[in-house]
Motif scaffolding. Structure first.
Motif, short mmCIF file in Angstrom:
data_model
loop_
_atom_site.label_atom_id
_atom_site.label_comp_id
_atom_site.label_asym_id
_atom_site.label_seq_id
_atom_site.Cartn_x
_atom_site.Cartn_y
_atom_site.Cartn_z
N GLY A 192 0.80 -1.23 0.00
CA GLY A 192 0.00 0.00 0.00
C GLY A 192 0.83 1.27 0.00
O GLY A 192 0.29 2.37 -0.04
N LYS A 201 3.37 -7.02 11.05
CA LYS A 201 2.16 -6.27 11.43
C LYS A 201 1.12 -7.22 12.03
O LYS A 201 0.52 -6.92 13.05
CB LYS A 201 1.59 -5.56 10.20
N ASN A 346 -3.22 -3.57 2.42
CA ASN A 346 -3.61 -3.24 1.06
C ASN A 346 -4.15 -4.49 0.33
O ASN A 346 -3.85 -5.62 0.72
CB ASN A 346 -2.36 -2.68 0.35
N THR A 349 -1.29 -6.81 -1.03
CA THR A 349 -0.64 -7.55 0.05
C THR A 349 -1.43 -8.81 0.37
O THR A 349 -0.88 -9.92 0.45
CB THR A 349 -0.57 -6.66 1.31
C1 LIG Z 1 -2.90 10.14 2.16
C2 LIG Z 1 -2.70 8.66 2.18
C3 LIG Z 1 -3.45 7.86 1.32
C4 LIG Z 1 -3.29 6.49 1.32
N1 LIG Z 1 -4.04 5.76 0.45
C5 LIG Z 1 -3.90 4.41 0.43
C6 LIG Z 1 -4.68 3.63 -0.46
O1 LIG Z 1 -5.47 4.14 -1.25
N2 LIG Z 1 -4.52 2.28 -0.43
C7 LIG Z 1 -3.63 1.68 0.43
O2 LIG Z 1 -3.54 0.46 0.44
N3 LIG Z 1 -2.89 2.39 1.27
C8 LIG Z 1 -3.00 3.74 1.31
N4 LIG Z 1 -2.24 4.46 2.19
C9 LIG Z 1 -1.34 3.72 3.10
C10 LIG Z 1 -2.12 3.22 4.31
O3 LIG Z 1 -2.08 4.22 5.30
C11 LIG Z 1 -1.54 1.94 4.90
O4 LIG Z 1 -0.19 2.15 5.10
C12 LIG Z 1 -1.71 0.72 4.05
O5 LIG Z 1 -3.04 0.53 3.68
C13 LIG Z 1 -1.23 -0.47 4.79
O6 LIG Z 1 -1.27 -1.63 3.98
P1 LIG Z 1 0.04 -2.47 3.65
O7 LIG Z 1 0.82 -2.63 4.92
O8 LIG Z 1 -0.49 -3.77 3.17
O9 LIG Z 1 0.80 -1.72 2.64
C14 LIG Z 1 -2.37 5.86 2.20
C15 LIG Z 1 -1.61 6.66 3.05
C16 LIG Z 1 -1.77 8.04 3.04
C17 LIG Z 1 -0.94 8.84 3.96
#
Ligand SMILES: Cc1cc2nc3c(=O)[nH]c(=O)nc-3n(C[C@H](O)[C@H](O)[C@H](O)COP(=O)(O)O)c2cc1C
Ligand code: SF4
Ligand code: FES
Lengths: 573, 164
Positions: A192, A201, A346, A349
């Motif tokens: 993500g 996590k 995400n 993931t």
């Molecule tokens: C402004 C902003 C928008 C975000 N948009 C998304 C998003 O659309 N999809 C996503 O998976 N993570 C997004 N993230 C990251 C998430 O905060 C989060 O880190 C993520 O979903 C964790 O999933 P992962 O550990 O599998 O990567 C965004 C973060 C920020 C700061």
């Protein structure tokens, strides 16, 4: 006595053999959002009515998209003899001829087709084998393994292709802790954006004995240029549902949510149908597959808000509030959704998880690079010959992806600039094209894999104009909770506007950098903290071009026309 | 309010209450309720805010704060058809700006909103999710890719019922 899962597998095998081994041909029309935008609905209808009027023996279905979006609308025909022929850019008017000649008379229209697969080994005319096309052979499809082959709305087709065996194995042969260890050992890092190790996590959430715990799947995917999360949900939703159930079991959670933005009708419908089908098959709900694990899942919709994708803002949105980020700590594993222990990942993931459990962590670790195992699901758009969605092993260079998979620049002479990973990440110039696609190599180059989107610009693209489009997006999407981001983005946009209007002063560059530094230091969430990234990286690769816009050198009516742009800008009330 | 208006308003309230009650998913919130109402009647009139507050045991103030935050919500009746034009960076590079210009001209407006005949609502979108087919537009959420200024203007005029 057979187990509930063996019963399901038997039904699935029967369904699959009816489709692939019977006397009927199987006409598959690639669907998905991109297919729809290319006109696939009309093509599907045309094939259905042609089959009816011709009276041939054929099943016609809308299946998942293969990812070769430049060939959409795409249709392939599997004949009873096992040969499959692929047609690209099909017009509804061609359906009748294809059905009559290919299906009825057994003569594929080789001059209209682009590839074949399977068959008796003698080939089809002089068509290339699908696997010999570089944009296919260079891929290693894990999360997208079923793309182009199965109907996303048919759970049995997913099961027939190995689906839910990982869940069955997890529930009947593995403890939750063993799964967490397996995912840790696989080196699966979050897709993500932040690249945090997923198994680690999960291990924050697993120990809690709280009676209600949540696992969330983030499909907000507001990043322009990225369409792989929605792509997975609409093309193979069960790989995500299965991944999220395994995530729930491994962390001993009780509820899962798939979080999608309203208005994206195909992925929403696909997720809802998949969840309903999983309930019906005993894969969700009480005592899944006859074990004592129970788990519920639903889709949660958000309104339009990019920041809703930030993990704590997402929880606010599921609770039905304004999606503004929370202060941390407490972290989600301690107090997340409705203050209950929560994990969030995400889509991509989670979509890898079934294959990791099925094939083991060593297998996954063997793909990719030392620090980033697995694949990258890249979305190519802009000035690229073969726009599409491709799953390639980590470690491939950007240049290979652009040239071998993407076919190089589509119009113009050369690729000048890339926007990789969404509007909070950087621009890359030619100097960086030999960078490996891997989380650490990309961040060293000042960019990020981020969401996997790569927007390609040719030599006609003006970098300041592109920056303005990105900062206009960030300004529009600031949630407004903290002033460095809310005002900083507006301020940066004003400066870029001045640059576009040939009114900028040389002092504006220092001002931009000062605003950027304040945003990084003073913003609550990544939206503000990372918001200067596009400009910082552009200064690295295109410093001269940007400086030339400061000196008031652009002739009126030049690159920016009269300098008045109509990109919408607004702040949230 | 005149009697006719009151009657219309109470009809609308009844319709909204039905939509709110028909939500099928287990988790029902202020946001899910507002999305359900807008999906059904295409905007959020005052009645929707009030009924949602009652339905969710919330306050008008709370509901407004949510409704005003998400940019998909609108508070006046839209045109018969909605035309989305993507201005995201990917579409921007392949000509979204020119599409916007030609659509503005065809609809006789200079920004988001309704055409003067009230038939079409123009909405800017930050990414319609089909960037590979850019420039992308959408009619009532149905996507159409590979637009040119001419093709988009033609579609816009047709939506207004004008022959192209
Ligand atoms: C402004 C902003 C928008 C975000 N948009 C998304 C998003 O659309 N999809 C996503 O998976 N993570 C997004 N993230 C990251 C998430 O905060 C989060 O880190 C993520 O979903 C964790 O999933 P992962 O550990 O599998 O990567 C965004 C973060 C920020 C700061
Ligand atoms: S940094 Fe921006 S998006 Fe994040 S909380 Fe602050 S104002 Fe909102
Ligand atoms: S940027 Fe236009 S569809 Fe994604």
């Amino acid at each position: 006595m057979s187990t509930p899962f063996e019963d399901l597998q038997a039904r699935a095998a029967k369904r699959w053999s009816e489709l692939t081994e019977g006397e009927s041909a199987w006409i598959r029309v690639g669907g998905g959002t991109s297919g729809q935008a290319a006109g696939a609905d009309a093509v599907l209808e045309a094939f259905k009515s042609s089959v009816e009027s011709t009276g041939v023996n054929a099943n016609v279905s809308m299946v998942s998209a293969m990812g070769l979006m430049y060939l959409e609308p795409q249709v392939d025909i599997l004949m009873p003899n096992g040969a499959r022929v692929y047609y690209g850019n099909v017009e509804p008017e061609e359906a009748k001829a294809i059905v009559e000649q290919h299906v009825k008379e057994g003569k594929p229209l080789t001059e209209r087709a682009f590839a074949y697969s399977g068959g008796d080994g003698t080939g089809v005319g002089n068509l290339p084998e699908l696997q010999s096309m570089p944009m296919v052979s260079l891929q290693q499809r894990i999360a997208t393994r079923n793309f182009g082959d199965t109907d996303p709305h048919d759970l049995l087709q997913y099961v027939a292709n190995g689906g839910y065996t990982a869940l069955n194995r997890a529930l009947t042969e593995m403890t939750p802790a063993e799964i967490v260890d397996e995912v840790k050992a696989a080196g699966l890092r979050g897709r993500g954006g932040a690249a945090f190790p997923a198994g680690v996590k999960w291990s924050f959430l697993a120990p809690s004995d709280a009676p209600v715990k949540y696992v969330l799947c983030n499909c907000e995917e507001g990043d322009p240029g990225a369409f792989n999360d929605k792509g997975i949900i609409e093309n193979d939703p069960h790989t995500l549902v299965e991944g999220l159930i395994i995530n729930g079991y491994a962390t001993r959670s009780t509820h899962g949510y798939i979080f999608i933005r309203t208005g994206h009708e195909l992925p929403i419908e696909s997720a809802r149908k998949a969840i309903a089908a999983a309930y019906e098959a005993g894969l969700l709900g009480k005592n899944i597959l006859g074990t004592d694990f129970s788990f519920d899942m639903e889709v949660s919709l958000t309104g339009d808000s990019y920041v809703a994708g930030e993990e704590t803002a997402l929880m606010e949105a599921i609770e039905g509030k304004r999606s503004t980020p929370r202060f941390k700590p407490p972290f989600p594993a301690a107090a997340g959704l409705w203050q209950k222990p929560t994990n969030i990942n995400n889509v991509k993931t989670l979509a890898y998880v079934p294959e990791i459990v099925r094939n083991g962590s060593d297998w996954f670790k063997s793909i990719g690079t030392e620090t980033t195992s697995g694949t990258a699901i890249v979305c190519l758009s802009g000035h690229i010959t073969y726009p599409g969605m491709y799953e390639v092993p980590m470690g491939m260079t950007i240049r290979e992806v652009l040239e071998k998979v993407g076919g190089g620049v589509s119009v113009g002479e050369r690729i000048k600039v890339l926007q990789a990973g969404g509007p909070l990440n950087g621009l890359l110039g030619e100097d960086a094209f030999d960078t490996m696609i891997d989380f650490d190599a990309m961040s060293a180059a000042g960019a990020s894999i981020g969401s996997g989107g790569i927007i390609v610009g040719n030599e006609t693209v003006n970098v300041v104009d592109l920056l303005r489009s990105l900062i206009a997006f960030n300004q529009f999407e600031s949630c407004g909770k903290c002033f460095p981001c809310r005002l900083g983005n507006t301020h940066m946009l004003e400066i870029l506007d001045r640059m576009c209007q040939n009114k900028a002063k040389s002092a504006d560059l220092a001002l931009l950098e000062r605003v950027g530094t304040s945003m990084k230091a003073g913003s609550l969430c990544g939206h503000g903290q990372l918001g200067f990234n596009p400009i910082a990286s552009a200064l690295k690769y295109f410093g001269d071009e940007i400086k030339s816009c400061l000196a008031g050198e652009i002739a009126p009516g030049g690159v920016f026309g009269d300098g008045t742009m109509i990109l919408p800008t607004r702040t949230r009330p | 309010m005149t009697t006719a208006e009151t009657e219309q308003s109470s009809k609308l309230r009844e319709q909204i209450r039905q939509v709110l009650n028909a939500q099928a998913q287990p988790t029902i919130t202020v946001l899910s309720s507002l999305i359900a109402v807008q999906d059904s009647i295409h905007y959020l009139p005052d009645e929707a805010i009030k009924e949602t507050a009652t339905f969710c045991g919330s306050t008008i103030n709370e509901v407004w704060s949510v409704a005003s935050f998400y940019t998909n919500f609108r508070f006046t009746k839209p045109g018969d058809k909605t035309l989305d034009v993507c201005w995201g960076p990917s579409c921007h590079l392949v000509g979204a700006q020119q599409i916007l210009d030609s659509v503005h001209a065809a609809l006789e407006i200079k920004e988001e909103g309704e055409s003067p005949d009230g038939k079409v609502t123009l909405k800017y979108n930050t990414c319609l999710g089909a960037c590979a087919q850019g420039p992308v537009i959408a009619i009532n959420h149905h996507l159409i890719g590979k637009q040119t200024p001419e093709s988009a203007a033609k579609i816009a005029r047709e939506l207004r019922g004008q022959s192209s």
